[in-house]
Design a protein around this motif. Structure first.
Motif, mmCIF file in Angstrom:
data_model
loop_
_atom_site.group_PDB
_atom_site.id
_atom_site.type_symbol
_atom_site.label_atom_id
_atom_site.label_comp_id
_atom_site.label_asym_id
_atom_site.label_seq_id
_atom_site.Cartn_x
_atom_site.Cartn_y
_atom_site.Cartn_z
ATOM 1 N N SER A 1 0.831 -1.202 0.000
ATOM 2 C CA SER A 1 0.000 0.000 0.000
ATOM 3 C C SER A 1 0.865 1.251 0.000
ATOM 4 N N GLY A 2 1.980 1.202 0.737
ATOM 5 C CA GLY A 2 2.894 2.338 0.762
ATOM 6 C C GLY A 2 3.545 2.576 -0.591
ATOM 7 N N ILE A 3 3.884 1.487 -1.288
ATOM 8 C CA ILE A 3 4.474 1.629 -2.618
ATOM 9 C C ILE A 3 3.480 2.256 -3.584
ATOM 10 N N ALA A 4 2.230 1.824 -3.496
ATOM 11 C CA ALA A 4 1.208 2.327 -4.416
ATOM 12 C C ALA A 4 0.975 3.825 -4.234
ATOM 13 N N SER A 5 1.006 4.309 -3.005
ATOM 14 C CA SER A 5 0.716 5.719 -2.729
ATOM 15 C C SER A 5 1.966 6.583 -2.645
ATOM 16 N N SER A 6 3.141 5.996 -2.832
ATOM 17 C CA SER A 6 4.381 6.760 -2.722
ATOM 18 C C SER A 6 4.602 7.590 -3.979
ATOM 19 N N THR A 7 5.624 8.443 -3.918
ATOM 20 C CA THR A 7 5.964 9.311 -5.047
ATOM 21 C C THR A 7 7.013 8.678 -5.961
ATOM 22 N N SER A 8 7.184 7.371 -5.874
ATOM 23 C CA SER A 8 8.139 6.684 -6.732
ATOM 24 C C SER A 8 7.707 6.801 -8.197
ATOM 25 N N PRO A 9 8.658 6.722 -9.134
ATOM 26 C CA PRO A 9 8.327 6.918 -10.559
ATOM 27 C C PRO A 9 7.252 5.949 -11.050
ATOM 28 N N VAL A 10 6.386 6.458 -11.890
ATOM 29 C CA VAL A 10 5.312 5.663 -12.486
ATOM 30 C C VAL A 10 5.684 5.379 -13.936
ATOM 31 N N ASP A 11 5.686 4.104 -14.321
ATOM 32 C CA ASP A 11 6.025 3.730 -15.691
ATOM 33 C C ASP A 11 4.863 3.988 -16.656
ATOM 34 N N ARG A 12 3.652 3.753 -16.178
ATOM 35 C CA ARG A 12 2.467 4.053 -16.996
ATOM 36 C C ARG A 12 1.243 4.041 -16.095
ATOM 37 N N GLU A 13 0.256 4.852 -16.441
ATOM 38 C CA GLU A 13 -0.988 4.896 -15.696
ATOM 39 C C GLU A 13 -2.127 5.310 -16.623
ATOM 40 N N GLY A 14 -3.334 4.894 -16.261
ATOM 41 C CA GLY A 14 -4.489 5.245 -17.076
ATOM 42 C C GLY A 14 -5.664 4.315 -16.800
ATOM 43 N N VAL B 1 -2.051 1.668 -12.371
ATOM 44 C CA VAL B 1 -0.758 2.335 -12.193
ATOM 45 C C VAL B 1 0.327 1.263 -12.223
ATOM 46 N N LEU B 2 1.272 1.416 -13.136
ATOM 47 C CA LEU B 2 2.373 0.461 -13.276
ATOM 48 C C LEU B 2 3.637 1.047 -12.666
ATOM 49 N N LYS B 3 4.180 0.363 -11.650
ATOM 50 C CA LYS B 3 5.440 0.750 -11.011
ATOM 51 C C LYS B 3 6.357 -0.464 -10.997
ATOM 52 N N GLY B 4 7.360 -0.440 -11.844
ATOM 53 C CA GLY B 4 8.243 -1.599 -11.938
ATOM 54 C C GLY B 4 7.479 -2.804 -12.449
ATOM 55 N N ASN B 5 7.518 -3.894 -11.680
ATOM 56 C CA ASN B 5 6.750 -5.078 -12.067
ATOM 57 C C ASN B 5 5.489 -5.233 -11.211
ATOM 58 N N LEU B 6 5.009 -4.134 -10.650
ATOM 59 C CA LEU B 6 3.783 -4.133 -9.858
ATOM 60 C C LEU B 6 2.718 -3.317 -10.591
ATOM 61 N N LEU B 7 1.616 -3.968 -10.920
ATOM 62 C CA LEU B 7 0.511 -3.303 -11.610
ATOM 63 C C LEU B 7 -0.639 -3.133 -10.617
ATOM 64 N N PHE C 1 -7.044 0.720 -9.013
ATOM 65 C CA PHE C 1 -7.856 1.442 -8.046
ATOM 66 C C PHE C 1 -9.279 1.550 -8.584
ATOM 67 N N GLU C 2 -10.226 1.635 -7.672
ATOM 68 C CA GLU C 2 -11.607 1.848 -8.094
ATOM 69 C C GLU C 2 -11.804 3.265 -8.627
ATOM 70 N N LYS C 3 -11.104 4.242 -8.011
ATOM 71 C CA LYS C 3 -11.165 5.619 -8.447
ATOM 72 C C LYS C 3 -9.746 6.152 -8.606
ATOM 73 N N LYS C 4 -9.604 7.159 -9.444
ATOM 74 C CA LYS C 4 -8.284 7.701 -9.740
ATOM 75 C C LYS C 4 -7.633 8.317 -8.514
ATOM 76 N N ASP C 5 -8.411 8.938 -7.652
ATOM 77 C CA ASP C 5 -7.862 9.651 -6.489
ATOM 78 C C ASP C 5 -7.759 8.775 -5.249
ATOM 79 N N ASP C 6 -8.094 7.498 -5.343
ATOM 80 C CA ASP C 6 -8.001 6.612 -4.181
ATOM 81 C C ASP C 6 -6.542 6.429 -3.777
ATOM 82 N N ARG C 7 -6.314 6.407 -2.469
ATOM 83 C CA ARG C 7 -4.971 6.142 -1.957
ATOM 84 C C ARG C 7 -4.730 4.657 -1.740
ATOM 85 N N GLU C 8 -5.768 3.934 -1.414
ATOM 86 C CA GLU C 8 -5.644 2.495 -1.187
ATOM 87 C C GLU C 8 -6.041 1.757 -2.460
ATOM 88 N N PRO C 9 -5.129 0.968 -3.047
ATOM 89 C CA PRO C 9 -5.481 0.227 -4.262
ATOM 90 C C PRO C 9 -6.440 -0.916 -3.958
#
Length: 220
Positions: A11-24, A41-47, A50-58
């Motif tokens: 959950s911390g990785i998903a909401s962190s400011t780490s680089p995003v490879d692709r999102e949509g 939201v794709l970060k590294g090998n983690l896809l 979220f139910e909504k774009k602004d959700d913090r919890e995936p």
């Protein structure tokens, strides 16, 4: 493989400011609801999705390890799938909004997989090996060589201080003349210590003369 997010680390990785490879937005096929719209939201090998774009919890995450990205049978929805092969074969069917979006997502997911990264590392290693084999051994001997030992000197053995007294400068000249040989700290101490003591005695003598001049000529 897919996991329902219930761990603080993911959950911390998903909401962190780490680089995003692709999102949509993508349409995710679920057995009970059919296709539902989710923000991916794709970060590294983690896809993450979220139910909504602004959700913090995936709502969940797909870990791209041991999988392949393939086209799906339904061409009308621009669908593709992430297929895992193993004891429990499973596929996640996703739909994009256009042909271009589908191709970009498929490429990004394929490049994010761990197996793809291993292939890239192996290919780079192969190129390095080929380069080393094609490089003549004689070229290795053309590398710059260090100057002979007698042409080098220790820069700390050169004493250059414009503010020294004449005697100290003379001692510094002596040190420069002998800079081509190693000078120990003990030798430097003997060379300059004697002169420093003479300078100190001269300073004390002058201060004493100044003090004597300041005394009154007649004392009561």
């Amino acid at each position: 493989m897919a996991l329902k997010i219930n761990e603080k680390v993911l959950s911390g990785i998903a909401s962190s400011t780490s680089p995003v490879d692709r999102e949509g937005w993508l349409n995710k096929k679920e057995s009970s609801k059919g296709f539902v719209r989710r923000w991916f939201v794709l970060k590294g090998n983690l896809l993450f999705y979220f139910e909504k774009k602004d959700d913090r919890e995936p709502a969940g995450v797909i870990i791209l390890v041991g999988c392949r990205v393939e086209l799906d049978d339904d061409d009308k929805l621009f669908t593709f799938k992430i297929v895992f092969h193993g004891m429990q074969d499973r596929a996640y069917v996703l739909g994009a909004e256009s042909q271009d979006s589908m191709e970009l997502w498929m490429k990004a997911l394929a490049c994010a997989g761990f197996d793809y990264m291993k292939l890239m590392v192996a290919d780079l290693q192969r190129q390095i090996d080929e380069l080393e084999e094609s490089t003549p051994k004689s070229s290795l001997n053309d590398a710059p060589k260090a100057p002979p030992r007698e042409q080098r000197y220790n820069p700390f053995n050169r004493v250059q201080d414009a503010g020294m007294s004449k005697q100290t400068t003379a001692a510094g000249t002596e040190a420069q003349n002998s800079s081509h040989k190693d000078i120990t700290f003990h030798e430097l101490h003997l060379m300059f210590g004697k002169q420093i003591l003479q300078d100190r005695e001269e300073w004390i003598r002058k201060k004493k003369q100044e003090t004597d001049l300041e005394k009154p000529l007649i004392q009561f």
